[in-house]
Design a protein around this motif. Sequence first.
Motif, mmCIF file in Angstrom:
data_model
loop_
_atom_site.group_PDB
_atom_site.id
_atom_site.type_symbol
_atom_site.label_atom_id
_atom_site.label_comp_id
_atom_site.label_asym_id
_atom_site.label_seq_id
_atom_site.Cartn_x
_atom_site.Cartn_y
_atom_site.Cartn_z
ATOM 1 N N UNK A 302 0.853 -1.185 0.000
ATOM 2 C CA UNK A 302 0.000 0.000 0.000
ATOM 3 C C UNK A 302 0.888 1.235 0.000
ATOM 4 N N UNK A 303 0.380 2.322 -0.580
ATOM 5 C CA UNK A 303 1.184 3.527 -0.754
ATOM 6 C C UNK A 303 0.357 4.760 -0.397
ATOM 7 N N UNK A 304 1.065 5.809 -0.022
ATOM 8 C CA UNK A 304 0.424 7.085 0.263
ATOM 9 C C UNK A 304 1.296 8.200 -0.285
ATOM 10 N N UNK A 305 0.677 9.088 -1.049
ATOM 11 C CA UNK A 305 1.378 10.262 -1.571
ATOM 12 C C UNK A 305 1.278 11.370 -0.531
ATOM 13 N N UNK A 306 2.416 11.793 0.002
ATOM 14 C CA UNK A 306 2.423 12.808 1.051
ATOM 15 C C UNK A 306 2.526 14.238 0.513
ATOM 16 N N UNK A 307 2.719 14.376 -0.792
ATOM 17 C CA UNK A 307 2.837 15.715 -1.364
ATOM 18 C C UNK A 307 1.454 16.283 -1.664
ATOM 19 N N UNK A 308 1.298 17.562 -1.395
ATOM 20 C CA UNK A 308 0.036 18.255 -1.651
ATOM 21 C C UNK A 308 0.335 19.507 -2.459
ATOM 22 N N UNK A 309 -0.320 19.646 -3.596
ATOM 23 C CA UNK A 309 -0.125 20.832 -4.434
ATOM 24 C C UNK A 309 -0.834 22.029 -3.809
ATOM 25 N N UNK A 310 -0.089 23.101 -3.574
ATOM 26 C CA UNK A 310 -0.655 24.301 -2.967
ATOM 27 C C UNK A 310 -1.629 25.011 -3.893
ATOM 28 N N UNK A 311 -2.457 25.877 -3.333
ATOM 29 C CA UNK A 311 -3.476 26.556 -4.155
ATOM 30 C C UNK A 311 -2.886 27.436 -5.245
ATOM 31 N N UNK A 312 -1.680 27.945 -5.059
ATOM 32 C CA UNK A 312 -1.070 28.807 -6.057
ATOM 33 C C UNK A 312 0.100 28.140 -6.762
ATOM 34 N N UNK A 313 0.229 26.832 -6.568
ATOM 35 C CA UNK A 313 1.355 26.086 -7.142
ATOM 36 C C UNK A 313 0.950 25.460 -8.470
ATOM 37 N N UNK A 314 1.885 25.467 -9.415
ATOM 38 C CA UNK A 314 1.631 24.843 -10.700
ATOM 39 C C UNK A 314 1.501 23.333 -10.515
ATOM 40 N N UNK A 315 0.371 22.733 -10.936
ATOM 41 C CA UNK A 315 0.166 21.309 -10.641
ATOM 42 C C UNK A 315 1.057 20.362 -11.423
ATOM 43 N N UNK A 316 1.644 20.802 -12.531
ATOM 44 C CA UNK A 316 2.490 19.912 -13.302
ATOM 45 C C UNK A 316 1.701 19.136 -14.345
ATOM 46 N N UNK A 317 2.405 18.342 -15.144
ATOM 47 C CA UNK A 317 1.742 17.670 -16.278
ATOM 48 C C UNK A 317 0.767 16.582 -15.867
ATOM 49 N N UNK A 318 0.838 16.088 -14.632
ATOM 50 C CA UNK A 318 -0.045 15.004 -14.204
ATOM 51 C C UNK A 318 -1.101 15.466 -13.222
ATOM 52 N N UNK A 319 -1.331 16.775 -13.158
ATOM 53 C CA UNK A 319 -2.375 17.279 -12.290
ATOM 54 C C UNK A 319 -1.906 17.462 -10.863
ATOM 55 N N UNK A 320 -2.793 17.956 -10.007
ATOM 56 C CA UNK A 320 -2.417 18.244 -8.618
ATOM 57 C C UNK A 320 -2.155 16.966 -7.826
ATOM 58 N N UNK A 321 -1.375 17.135 -6.765
ATOM 59 C CA UNK A 321 -1.104 16.043 -5.855
ATOM 60 C C UNK A 321 -1.853 16.290 -4.554
ATOM 61 N N UNK A 323 -1.358 12.206 -5.677
ATOM 62 C CA UNK A 323 -1.805 11.262 -6.681
ATOM 63 C C UNK A 323 -2.456 10.061 -6.006
ATOM 64 N N UNK A 324 -3.171 9.303 -6.800
ATOM 65 C CA UNK A 324 -3.691 8.023 -6.332
ATOM 66 C C UNK A 324 -2.669 6.937 -6.678
#
Length: 370
Positions: A302-321, A323-324
């Motif tokens: 099992x995995x958990x993504x600990x990164x969270x994209x901030x409201x003013x942060x560029x989400x990048x090519x794969x969308x905000x974090x 991730x699933x």
Amino acid sequence: MRTSTAVFTSVLLALSGCSGEDVVPSAPLADEVPFSPLPERQTTVSGIVYDPEAFFFSLAMFPPDPEDPEGENAPPPALFEGIPFLTLSVAVGSSVSLVADGARAGSSQAPSTPTGFWQVQGVPSSDTLHYLARAEPPAQGPVLTGGVDIFPSPPFETVPEGQYFPTTALRPIIASPAMCQGQVAALVGETGALGALAQLLSAQGTPTTAADLADPAKTGGVLLVWVYAPSFALDLFNIPSGGIIAEASRGTVYGLDWAPPGAVPEGQSPMGYLAAPEPTSSLGYFAVVLPPGGGSAPVTLTFKDTKVTGPEEEPGPFGPRPWRVPAITVPGVPGISFLRHFALRAEDEPVDPDADPVPPDDLSWRCIGQ
């Protein structure tokens, strides 16, 4: 009736089996079978075999282009023929076999080519059986020789040589169509994460070598799992994903990282990999050391993504974090196994209700298990 007409009628009756008397066909014998069984369906499976750790090493150490300082035109980290990182990491001369439920279904008829290509013919076709690709290094000599002439050193970094171990790739293959292409087998050795993990275990009080980790008599197996960012196309892009935490239903999880060789005073493998007792990694790369005696009991990751994209942060090519990153259950394999696992976008892309429906692409030729 004219003579010619009578003769013609007699010929028709003879050809049709009619002779003026009722003819009863003979019954078939009891032991006669009215049909023959069809031959067993078979599938030809093919793909590439490479060292995923050498792939990242070549990517991280790729010389910059003075005319492209931002790297906008750099080769993508993808498993396409001609990509330098793949050319420098293909495992030339290796053999690949397909195994299912512990039994070997077939082996490559020839060693892998300088492009890493392998092929296994005569694999029994199945809609449900999960095959795994098992790669074995050649008996003699180094295996990473595919790009030494094309990308010489300098300016390209030579991948450190060392002993390689038989490696089972845990991405399942369902060989249902006649041709099953684009499969990925992996081969890893002592100069990568296994060398770093052996140093960590030795420092913790258990003298260990990379060969010990690959020895089924000394461990229940070592599972190397690399969680990649969502892929741009199928599963062909190897983009590391940091900020991931991993857990395993059994065994001990270690985080794996990387730095340029020689940048860290101790604990670093010749290829630059590092191991830590915490299950976190800036690469999304982990090792699960299974205890002896577990047999082939499955392991749930099992995995958990600990990164969270901030409201003013560029989400990048794969969308905000975050991730699933789906959980996955894999068999416990003696020796060394490797899993390529991919994160998914946080949300599915919205569907335009006014767009014309497009049928999904037929990807059955790839034979990737779901």
